[in-house]
Write a protein that holds these residues in place. Structure first.
Motif, mmCIF file in Angstrom:
data_model
loop_
_atom_site.group_PDB
_atom_site.id
_atom_site.type_symbol
_atom_site.label_atom_id
_atom_site.label_comp_id
_atom_site.label_asym_id
_atom_site.label_seq_id
_atom_site.Cartn_x
_atom_site.Cartn_y
_atom_site.Cartn_z
ATOM 1 N N ARG A 288 49.489 37.117 35.067
ATOM 2 C CA ARG A 288 49.174 37.907 33.877
ATOM 3 C C ARG A 288 50.172 37.673 32.744
ATOM 4 O O ARG A 288 49.802 37.716 31.565
ATOM 5 C CB ARG A 288 49.128 39.394 34.223
ATOM 6 C CG ARG A 288 47.957 39.769 35.132
ATOM 7 C CD ARG A 288 47.964 41.256 35.453
ATOM 8 N NE ARG A 288 46.928 41.612 36.408
ATOM 9 C CZ ARG A 288 45.654 41.827 36.107
ATOM 10 N NH1 ARG A 288 45.265 41.724 34.848
ATOM 11 N NH2 ARG A 288 44.785 42.143 37.048
ATOM 12 N N ILE A 331 41.901 31.728 40.358
ATOM 13 C CA ILE A 331 42.175 32.762 39.360
ATOM 14 C C ILE A 331 43.194 32.226 38.361
ATOM 15 O O ILE A 331 44.255 31.713 38.745
ATOM 16 C CB ILE A 331 42.721 34.044 40.015
ATOM 17 C CG1 ILE A 331 41.758 34.541 41.099
ATOM 18 C CG2 ILE A 331 42.931 35.140 38.974
ATOM 19 C CD1 ILE A 331 42.286 35.722 41.884
ATOM 20 N N LYS A 334 42.026 33.295 32.432
ATOM 21 C CA LYS A 334 40.687 33.530 31.897
ATOM 22 C C LYS A 334 39.894 34.560 32.704
ATOM 23 O O LYS A 334 39.022 35.238 32.156
ATOM 24 C CB LYS A 334 39.917 32.208 31.844
ATOM 25 C CG LYS A 334 40.520 31.181 30.892
ATOM 26 C CD LYS A 334 39.735 29.883 30.944
ATOM 27 C CE LYS A 334 40.357 28.819 30.048
ATOM 28 N NZ LYS A 334 39.630 27.525 30.137
ATOM 29 N N ASN A 335 40.162 34.655 34.014
ATOM 30 C CA ASN A 335 39.320 35.538 34.827
ATOM 31 C C ASN A 335 40.101 36.567 35.633
ATOM 32 O O ASN A 335 39.513 37.292 36.442
ATOM 33 C CB ASN A 335 38.445 34.708 35.766
ATOM 34 C CG ASN A 335 39.246 33.936 36.802
ATOM 35 O OD1 ASN A 335 40.464 33.911 36.770
ATOM 36 N ND2 ASN A 335 38.550 33.285 37.721
ATOM 37 N N ASN A 337 41.279 39.424 35.024
ATOM 38 C CA ASN A 337 40.886 40.827 34.847
ATOM 39 C C ASN A 337 39.520 41.146 35.449
ATOM 40 O O ASN A 337 39.149 42.318 35.561
ATOM 41 C CB ASN A 337 40.890 41.181 33.359
ATOM 42 C CG ASN A 337 42.280 41.192 32.774
ATOM 43 O OD1 ASN A 337 43.232 41.631 33.416
ATOM 44 N ND2 ASN A 337 42.422 40.690 31.553
ATOM 45 N N ALA A 338 38.786 40.115 35.855
ATOM 46 C CA ALA A 338 37.442 40.331 36.402
ATOM 47 C C ALA A 338 37.415 40.296 37.929
ATOM 48 O O ALA A 338 36.377 40.560 38.536
ATOM 49 C CB ALA A 338 36.493 39.270 35.849
ATOM 50 N N VAL A 339 38.544 40.008 38.556
ATOM 51 C CA VAL A 339 38.595 39.837 40.006
ATOM 52 C C VAL A 339 38.815 41.179 40.700
ATOM 53 O O VAL A 339 39.611 42.010 40.242
ATOM 54 C CB VAL A 339 39.729 38.860 40.382
ATOM 55 C CG1 VAL A 339 39.907 38.787 41.893
ATOM 56 C CG2 VAL A 339 39.436 37.474 39.825
ATOM 57 N N ASP A 340 38.110 41.415 41.817
ATOM 58 C CA ASP A 340 38.313 42.621 42.627
ATOM 59 C C ASP A 340 39.550 42.412 43.495
ATOM 60 O O ASP A 340 39.483 41.785 44.547
ATOM 61 C CB ASP A 340 37.083 42.871 43.500
ATOM 62 C CG ASP A 340 37.206 44.133 44.353
ATOM 63 O OD1 ASP A 340 38.275 44.780 44.320
ATOM 64 O OD2 ASP A 340 36.229 44.465 45.060
ATOM 65 N N ARG A 341 40.686 42.942 43.061
ATOM 66 C CA ARG A 341 41.957 42.670 43.754
ATOM 67 C C ARG A 341 41.993 43.290 45.142
ATOM 68 O O ARG A 341 42.746 42.835 46.005
ATOM 69 C CB ARG A 341 43.143 43.155 42.922
ATOM 70 C CG ARG A 341 43.348 44.654 42.889
ATOM 71 C CD ARG A 341 44.490 45.085 42.000
ATOM 72 N NE ARG A 341 45.756 44.440 42.292
ATOM 73 C CZ ARG A 341 46.592 44.828 43.255
ATOM 74 N NH1 ARG A 341 46.256 45.821 44.052
ATOM 75 N NH2 ARG A 341 47.737 44.217 43.425
#
Length: 357
Positions: A288, A331, A334-335, A337-341
């Motif tokens: 991040r 990851i 770009k992506n 924030n869209a990943v189910d951590r």
């Protein structure tokens, strides 16, 4: 129902009271092979949904075996196993051998689980072949064994929940190929492979090296092996930077990349970029804030949850996807924030504990 009377924990982490998420409403897309474990079997993509707690008829005793619990990868594994055990109302003990060099300890722990009457065993094996005799001993007693985290060569495994670690390296290699296509200005890469014994680390290294082979823009100058602890990886990186001062990328296992962040800062090497072959909370933060270029995830916590669910389905004589490939994903900024951590990592602040009553 059988029960484990005590848990002989071999771990540097203390037992801490607490509670993992008992949420049993998770699901994820996986590939299931049929016939299970058949190299000629057909893989089918489907949604994996856990067995509802209402269909669990006994408080099954599950024994979980890890090589160690000294890094966030195995903390995420522990979280996944504990969370699924609590969601289903199981009893569970978690054992850590102390490191990838401690095969005799893991064998002894597994023998103890068998002797004390575990209903089922979930494990990340230290060795691809070193546990075969003990896995067979469990199978002979009717104790199903589910593997996760890495392959074993035993025919007596009842279930598997893991990604193909070749794909971990392959995905990292494809990512680098996209940044440096054939014919572009050449770059040199160092791959920190991790411990040499387990299949997962060798497969991941092979996946990376073979994927960038033939691309004249990428040269893998060295594949370096070593224990997965950050303390071991840092001096390996420092020595490699002296031997190969003109590298532009360091890739490989998460502790090496975490150590690489520190080493590159100390040496002022902003020209070197980092790519990790699996996810940790530290690398998520580094991704991040731009300290790491990309991270491959193997959905660590979800692997453990599926392995526990597979065992319960076997014990309950329910339909089971016994051979599951959880896959990998790349990851980057770009992506992220869209990943189910929650499929990959334990919740922030979660502390591991090793007994579920």
């Amino acid at each position: 129902m059988k029960s484990l009377v005590t848990a002989l924990l071999v771990s540097s982490l203390a037992m801490i009271a607490g509670s993992a998420s008992a949420d049993n409403n998770w699901s994820m897309t996986i590939k299931s092979r049929s016939p299970a474990f058949d190299v000629q079997g057909e893989w089918t993509e489907k949604k994996y949904t856990p067995l509802p707690a209402s269909e669990v008829t006994e408080k099954w005793e599950i024994c979980v075996l890890f090589p160690h619990t000294k890094d966030p990868y195995y903390i995420a594994m522990t979280y996944g196993a504990v969370a699924e055990a609590e969601a289903k109302g199981l009893s569970m003990s978690v054992f850590a051998a102390g490191g990838y060099t401690e095969l005799p300890t893991q064998i002894s722990q597994m023998e103890d689980c068998i002797t004390r009457g575990a209903d089922a065993i979930m494990m990340v094996a230290i060795s691809a072949t070193g546990l075969n005799r003990t896995i067979s001993a469990a199978a002979e007693k009717g104790i199903p064994v589910a593997i996760t985290g890495g392959e074993v060569d035993s025919d007596d495994v009842a279930a598997r929940s893991l990604g193909n670690w070749f794909d971990s390296g392959r995905i990292a290699g494809e990512y680098l190929n996209s940044l440096h296509p054939a014919g572009s200005e050449p770059v040199k890469v160092l791959w920190m492979a991790g411990p040499e014994g387990p299949n997962w680390s060798r497969d991941s290294a092979d996946g990376f090296v073979k994927t960038v082979e033939g691309n004249d823009a990428i040269e893998v100058v060295k594949v370096i092996w070593g224990d997965s602890g950050k303390a071991t990886q840092i001096p390996l990186i420092e020595d490699a930077l002296q031997a190969y001062p003109d590298i532009k990328y360091i890739g490989g296992i998460a502790p090496a990349i975490e150590g690489g962040i520190q080493v590159l800062k100390e040496k002022g090497r902003e020209d070197i970029k980092l790519i990790a072959s699996y996810m940790t909370p530290e690398l998520e933060k580094a991704l991040r804030n731009g300290e790491v270029l990309g991270v491959v995830t193997d959905y660590t916590a979800a692997q453990a949850r599926i392995a526990i669910d597979q065992l319960v389905r076997i014990l309950e004589e329910k339909d089971v996807d016994a051979d599951v490939d959880t896959g990998f994903g790349m990851i980057d900024a770009k992506n992220v924030n869209a990943v189910d951590r929650s499929l990959s990592l334990a919740p922030e602040g979660w502390e591991p504990y090793f007994r579920v009553e």
